[in-house]
Write an enzyme that holds these catalytic residues in place. Structure first.
Site, PDB file in Angstrom:
ATOM      1  CD  GLU A  42       0.824  -0.178  -4.204  1.00  0.00           C
ATOM      2  OE1 GLU A  42       0.429   0.940  -3.834  1.00  0.00           O
ATOM      3  OE2 GLU A  42       0.256  -0.854  -5.092  1.00  0.00           O
ATOM      4  CE  LYS A 109      -0.537   4.827  -5.469  1.00  0.00           C
ATOM      5  NZ  LYS A 109      -1.421   3.742  -5.000  1.00  0.00           N
ATOM      6  CB  CYS A 143       0.030   1.108  -7.764  1.00  0.00           C
ATOM      7  SG  CYS A 143      -1.328  -0.036  -8.120  1.00  0.00           S
TER       8      CYS A 143
END
Length: 259
Positions: A42, A109, A143
């Site tokens: 990331e 995300k 994440c």
């Protein structure tokens, strides 16, 4: 195809130093050959500096997307990693996927890290994406997405789950546990790519870059606190055989994802 060959890159991201980070990644990739997919952590080019204008690129992906396209062509592989991209009045944590011919797709995300006030700067993605590489179906996540199993639930629409992260060492046990759980519950390969080193907020990262098979067994991993490249071959025939012999996915609860 019956095998997906992957390379997972664990690296120490230099805070807001795009040139140094891209140069270091090129060096790590210098011996990378004959793989289908290369995965980067990331915010691989800047670190997780969402409030800093220097960590953001224009909506067209800027110099970082140009670099990704060059690397995809050089290595004749799909290359993927996340970047902060200007989007409306905020930014998106955009997980780019770039093919050797320059074709580009992305996943934004979905889950924003409340503890770090990510929602103050980043707009949440709305689309659950599944990308296809030579017949292998891949679900991309970033994440904090890892904590939300409904978003990852396999509806028999993917073979591999990928999560790229800046996951801190203080919560490392959770990273390891959830990656393994996602593999077992979804009967899928799971690839986790995390960074090492200290970021600009003095947050430590220990790594944990790993490949799990569909039973939750470790196929390969990178040593903690070390930069390195993990290579793994994902056997799709073995996955299909396992699901045929143990078809738990046929008994999964039906549901739909709502905004």
């Amino acid at each position: 195809m019956s095998t997906l060959k992957v390379a997972l890159i664990q690296t120490n991201i230099k805070w807001l130093d795009i040139s140094a980070n891209l140069a270091a990644l090129e060096q790590q990739l210098s011996d990378c050959k004959a793989v289908d997919l290369i995965l980067l952590p990331e915010t691989f080019a800047t670190g997780f500096a969402m409030a800093r204008p220097a960590a953001r690129v224009d909506s067209d992906g800027g110099q970082i997307l140009i670099w990704l396209k060059a690397m995809a062509e050089r290595h004749q592989a799909v290359i993927a990693g996340s970047v902060f991209v200007t989007h409306r009045d905020k930014i998106a944590n955009r997980f780019y996927w770039v093919w050797p011919n320059g074709e580009t797709k992305y996943y934004d995300k979905r889950h924003l890290f409340r503890l770090g006030n990510e929602g103050d700067h980043v707009i949440a993605g709305q689309a659950r994406e599944v990308f296809n590489i030579n017949g292998v179906r891949i679900l991309p996540q970033v994440c904090y997405d890892l904590r939300f199993p409904v978003w990852a639930r396999n509806q028999n629409d993917y073979d591999v789950l990928v999560n790229v992260a800046n996951w801190p060492a203080a919560r490392r046990k959770i990273w390891d546990t959830l990656l393994q759980a996602r593999a077992i519950e979804n009967q899928a390969y799971v690839l986790g790519v995390n960074r090492i080193g200290q970021d600009g907020f003095n947050v430590q990262h220990s790594g944990g870059t790993v490949a799990y098979d569909f039973k939750g067994d470790i196929l390969a991993l990178v040593e903690d606190h070390c930069a390195g490249v993990l290579y793994s071959n994902l056997d799709l025939d073995a996955l299909a055989e396992f699901k045929q012999q143990f078809p738990a996915y046929l008994d999964a609860d039906s549901f739909s994802l709502l905004d």
